[in-house]
Design a protein around this motif. Structure first.
Motif, PDB file in Angstrom:
ATOM      1  N   PHE A   1       0.820  -1.211   0.000  1.00 25.07           N
ATOM      2  CA  PHE A   1       0.000   0.000   0.000  1.00 25.07           C
ATOM      3  C   PHE A   1       0.854   1.262   0.000  1.00 25.07           C
ATOM      4  O   PHE A   1       0.471   2.279  -0.585  1.00 25.07           O
ATOM      5  CB  PHE A   1      -0.930  -0.014   1.220  1.00 25.07           C
ATOM      6  N   ASN A   2       2.017   1.224   0.647  1.00 27.92           N
ATOM      7  CA  ASN A   2       2.840   2.422   0.776  1.00 27.92           C
ATOM      8  C   ASN A   2       3.823   2.621  -0.368  1.00 27.92           C
ATOM      9  O   ASN A   2       4.589   3.594  -0.365  1.00 27.92           O
ATOM     10  CB  ASN A   2       3.621   2.378   2.105  1.00 27.92           C
ATOM     11  N   ARG A   3       3.831   1.732  -1.335  1.00 30.89           N
ATOM     12  CA  ARG A   3       4.721   1.932  -2.481  1.00 30.89           C
ATOM     13  C   ARG A   3       4.207   3.080  -3.352  1.00 30.89           C
ATOM     14  O   ARG A   3       2.994   3.294  -3.479  1.00 30.89           O
ATOM     15  CB  ARG A   3       4.796   0.661  -3.315  1.00 30.89           C
ATOM     16  N   PRO A   4       5.095   3.812  -3.991  1.00 32.02           N
ATOM     17  CA  PRO A   4       4.655   4.923  -4.870  1.00 32.02           C
ATOM     18  C   PRO A   4       3.867   4.466  -6.088  1.00 32.02           C
ATOM     19  O   PRO A   4       3.131   5.261  -6.678  1.00 32.02           O
ATOM     20  CB  PRO A   4       5.984   5.598  -5.269  1.00 32.02           C
TER      21      PRO A   4
ATOM     22  N   ASN B   1      -1.114   2.975  -6.881  1.00 33.66           N
ATOM     23  CA  ASN B   1      -2.278   3.275  -7.717  1.00 33.66           C
ATOM     24  C   ASN B   1      -2.222   2.509  -9.046  1.00 33.66           C
ATOM     25  O   ASN B   1      -3.250   2.023  -9.539  1.00 33.66           O
ATOM     26  CB  ASN B   1      -2.361   4.778  -7.986  1.00 33.66           C
ATOM     27  N   ARG B   2      -1.037   2.395  -9.598  1.00 33.98           N
ATOM     28  CA  ARG B   2      -0.881   1.634 -10.835  1.00 33.98           C
ATOM     29  C   ARG B   2      -1.158   0.144 -10.569  1.00 33.98           C
ATOM     30  O   ARG B   2      -1.806  -0.524 -11.367  1.00 33.98           O
ATOM     31  CB  ARG B   2       0.538   1.825 -11.379  1.00 33.98           C
TER      32      ARG B   2
ATOM     33  N   ALA C   1      -3.070  -1.086  -8.197  1.00 34.52           N
ATOM     34  CA  ALA C   1      -4.503  -1.240  -7.956  1.00 34.52           C
ATOM     35  C   ALA C   1      -5.292  -1.208  -9.266  1.00 34.52           C
ATOM     36  O   ALA C   1      -6.273  -1.938  -9.432  1.00 34.52           O
ATOM     37  CB  ALA C   1      -4.990  -0.143  -7.015  1.00 34.52           C
ATOM     38  N   ALA C   2      -4.838  -0.366 -10.195  1.00 34.53           N
ATOM     39  CA  ALA C   2      -5.518  -0.313 -11.496  1.00 34.53           C
ATOM     40  C   ALA C   2      -5.381  -1.638 -12.236  1.00 34.53           C
ATOM     41  O   ALA C   2      -6.321  -2.100 -12.886  1.00 34.53           O
ATOM     42  CB  ALA C   2      -4.931   0.830 -12.334  1.00 34.53           C
ATOM     43  N   ARG C   3      -4.223  -2.267 -12.118  1.00 34.69           N
ATOM     44  CA  ARG C   3      -4.032  -3.571 -12.766  1.00 34.69           C
ATOM     45  C   ARG C   3      -4.903  -4.632 -12.086  1.00 34.69           C
ATOM     46  O   ARG C   3      -5.443  -5.521 -12.741  1.00 34.69           O
ATOM     47  CB  ARG C   3      -2.565  -3.996 -12.692  1.00 34.69           C
ATOM     48  N   ALA C   4      -5.050  -4.530 -10.757  1.00 31.01           N
ATOM     49  CA  ALA C   4      -5.904  -5.485 -10.053  1.00 31.01           C
ATOM     50  C   ALA C   4      -7.350  -5.364 -10.529  1.00 31.01           C
ATOM     51  O   ALA C   4      -8.046  -6.369 -10.711  1.00 31.01           O
ATOM     52  CB  ALA C   4      -5.825  -5.249  -8.542  1.00 31.01           C
ATOM     53  N   ARG C   5      -7.801  -4.131 -10.748  1.00 32.02           N
ATOM     54  CA  ARG C   5      -9.159  -3.942 -11.272  1.00 32.02           C
ATOM     55  C   ARG C   5      -9.258  -4.426 -12.710  1.00 32.02           C
ATOM     56  O   ARG C   5     -10.266  -5.020 -13.112  1.00 32.02           O
ATOM     57  CB  ARG C   5      -9.542  -2.461 -11.195  1.00 32.02           C
ATOM     58  N   ALA C   6      -8.228  -4.174 -13.491  1.00 31.72           N
ATOM     59  CA  ALA C   6      -8.258  -4.578 -14.897  1.00 31.72           C
ATOM     60  C   ALA C   6      -8.322  -6.087 -15.066  1.00 31.72           C
ATOM     61  O   ALA C   6      -8.904  -6.590 -16.028  1.00 31.72           O
ATOM     62  CB  ALA C   6      -7.030  -4.028 -15.635  1.00 31.72           C
ATOM     63  N   THR C   7      -7.729  -6.829 -14.136  1.00 29.25           N
ATOM     64  CA  THR C   7      -7.788  -8.289 -14.209  1.00 29.25           C
ATOM     65  C   THR C   7      -9.059  -8.846 -13.575  1.00 29.25           C
ATOM     66  O   THR C   7      -9.218 -10.069 -13.494  1.00 29.25           O
ATOM     67  CB  THR C   7      -6.570  -8.924 -13.514  1.00 29.25           C
ATOM     68  N   GLY C   8      -9.946  -7.947 -13.097  1.00 34.43           N
ATOM     69  CA  GLY C   8     -11.187  -8.399 -12.507  1.00 34.43           C
ATOM     70  C   GLY C   8     -11.021  -9.012 -11.139  1.00 34.43           C
ATOM     71  O   GLY C   8     -11.880  -9.772 -10.692  1.00 34.43           O
TER      72      GLY C   8
ATOM     73  N   GLY D   1       7.551   0.079 -17.086  1.00 34.31           N
ATOM     74  CA  GLY D   1       6.855   1.073 -16.281  1.00 34.31           C
ATOM     75  C   GLY D   1       5.814   0.493 -15.346  1.00 34.31           C
ATOM     76  O   GLY D   1       5.160   1.242 -14.609  1.00 34.31           O
ATOM     77  N   GLU D   2       5.649  -0.823 -15.345  1.00 36.36           N
ATOM     78  CA  GLU D   2       4.673  -1.467 -14.478  1.00 36.36           C
ATOM     79  C   GLU D   2       5.277  -1.744 -13.100  1.00 36.36           C
ATOM     80  O   GLU D   2       6.499  -1.837 -12.957  1.00 36.36           O
ATOM     81  CB  GLU D   2       4.198  -2.786 -15.100  1.00 36.36           C
ATOM     82  N   PRO D   3       4.448  -1.897 -12.080  1.00 32.98           N
ATOM     83  CA  PRO D   3       4.974  -2.237 -10.748  1.00 32.98           C
ATOM     84  C   PRO D   3       5.773  -3.528 -10.786  1.00 32.98           C
ATOM     85  O   PRO D   3       5.297  -4.559 -11.272  1.00 32.98           O
ATOM     86  CB  PRO D   3       3.695  -2.406  -9.904  1.00 32.98           C
TER      87      PRO D   3
END
Length: 449
Positions: free
Chosen positions: A5-8, A11-12, A14-21, A51-53
């Motif tokens: 959660f504290n990594r910069p 947000n990226r 979390a967006a990937r987590a949503r994108a994978t459903g 550029g991905e986590p």
């Protein structure tokens, strides 16, 4: 959880987590893709996972097993539901007139290999005794042959043999292994019966009638598979044409009853197992599918789709293959499943059964067929449904990884380089993914096995 959660780049991530459903077992890949003009070789667009986590892209595992990934399995279940229902009422490229074609919900079961604990109900729906015997007594191994308990739905004894030593474990394993062949022979006998009833040869019947089906395999608690199938009679062009007038529901039921009792598969005597003739069980159910009533198109589609995401884990076995390093005594399986697995491994060493690959499919208790299948003309395909969903997402949503391409990617040259890194997530990541997406928390296997 706190570290992620504290990594910069949270947000990226979390967006990937949503994108994978909310996929519980995401696949990690690393690489890049370039889009070039095929005539000038000019670079039009490029994307890199740098550029991905973590320098890796996570994509959905697309598993059909609810025990492995509830999120991806739900997508598979929904697609199967649409596929089955379209073959009953139309849609997804199937005309609505198909609802007038004779169709039935057919259940084919396995024979008995020994008495097991079961939940029985009387005519009024009240739960009755499991295996009542007036005179009682014991089996040759000294165990009671009766059970007067009224089992609850979650009783762990359900499906377990009254006497494990009396249960025919070799027969059960070999039956599971031959269930796909029994189904194939059933479909052939079914078509031959209809052709004979119409005074036609099997090859001539194709010019006037098509038999379409969609089926799913379900494990009973005793460790045997049985098949649920929608069988429909169409014209020669499939769902686009009505069947001839003589193709009725009565004929369909008669063909099922005949074919289920006519087909057999033989196995030789080997490995201490006597020669066996494998057949369907005596419990054959054929019920017409109607627009209203208890067995509607919606109920049938939902029933088949539900079991398309399950496997043998409901029997108390594993949802992964048995490894050479596994100690059978330490596996987290039920005693009944353990003996079925052990029998698979034992028979796999017998030359006459080597082609069945029983060791490879021991976690499935010998069954190695597809869980859900359909005939060509039944309805649409899962591939087409996936392609339509991808196209819809491409039109409606901004692509999270590469951005919306400013050109038609079918008219360019795509050069990609990808490398598989692993699969799965940590328990902390699983909790965060469930919180972000609202999807159920799945069992996490950090090894990705």
């Amino acid at each position: 959880m706190a570290e992620r959660f504290n990594r910069p780049d949270f947000n990226r991530w979390a967006a990937r987590a949503r994108a994978t459903g909310g996929c519980a077992q995401p696949v990690h890949i690393r690489g890049r893709v370039e889009y070039r003009d095929p005539l000038t070789d000019a670079l039009l667009h490029s994307y890199s996972t740098a550029g991905e986590p973590g320098g890796a892209l996570r994509v959905a595992c697309k598993s059909r097993r609810a025990s492995r990934c509830p999120s991806c399995a739900e997508t598979y279940r929904a697609d199967t539901y649409q596929l089955v229902r379209a073959g009953l009422v139309g849609g997804k490229g199937v005309p609505a007139s198909v609802s007038a074609h004779p169709a039935a919900f057919v259940t084919l079961t396995a024979p008995s290999f020994g008495p097991v604990h079961s939940r029985r109900t009387g005519t009024g729906g009240a739960v009755t005794s499991c295996h009542p015997r007036r005179n009682g007594g014991t089996c040759p191994h000294g165990r009671p042959v009766s059970c007067t308990l009224r089992h609850s739905t979650d009783d762990p004894r359900l499906g377990q043999p009254l006497c494990p030593d009396c249960f025919d474990y070799p027969g059960a394993v070999l039956w599971n292994a031959h269930a796909p062949e029994l189904w194939r022979r059933f479909t052939l006998a079914f078509r031959r019966y209809i052709a004979r009833s119409a005074g036609l040869r099997a090859t001539e019947m194709r010019e006037v009638l098509t038999v379409s089906f969609a089926k799913v395999a379900e494990y009973q608690r005793r460790g045997l598979v049985h098949f649920h199938a929608v069988i429909r009679l169409d014209g020669p062009a499939g769902p686009d044409a009505p069947p001839p007038g003589w193709a009725t529901l009565d004929l369909l039921k008669a063909a099922v009853d005949h074919a289920a009792g006519a087909v057999t598969v033989n196995t030789p005597a080997a490995g201490g197992v006597p020669a066996k003739t494998h057949t369907w069980g005596v419990q054959i159910d054929v019920r017409p599918i109607t627009a209203t009533g208890e067995l509607t198109d919606t109920a049938v589609a939902g029933y088949i789709a539900k079991y398309a995401t399950k496997a043998a884990e409901c029997v108390g076995t594993l949802d992964r293959r048995i490894r050479a390093t596994d100690d059978l005594a330490d596996l987290p399986v039920s005693g009944h499943a353990r003996r079925l697995i052990a029998e698979c491994l034992r028979l796999a060493e017998v030359d006459d059964f080597a082609s069945m690959r029983l060791a490879e499919w021991a976690h499935m208790l010998g069954f190695r067929g597809h869980f859900s299948t359909k005939s060509r003309h039944y309805s649409t395909t899962l591939g087409r449904l996936r392609a339509d969903r991808i196209e819809h997402n491409r039109r409606e949503h901004a692509e999270i990884t590469t951005g919306r391409l400013p050109f038609d990617d079918d008219a360019v040259l795509a050069i990609s380089h990808w490398r598989y890194l692993g699969q799965g997530m940590t328990p902390g990541e699983a909790l965060l993914t469930a919180a972000i997406t609202g999807k159920p928390l799945a069992r996490v296997d950090p090894s990705g096995s």
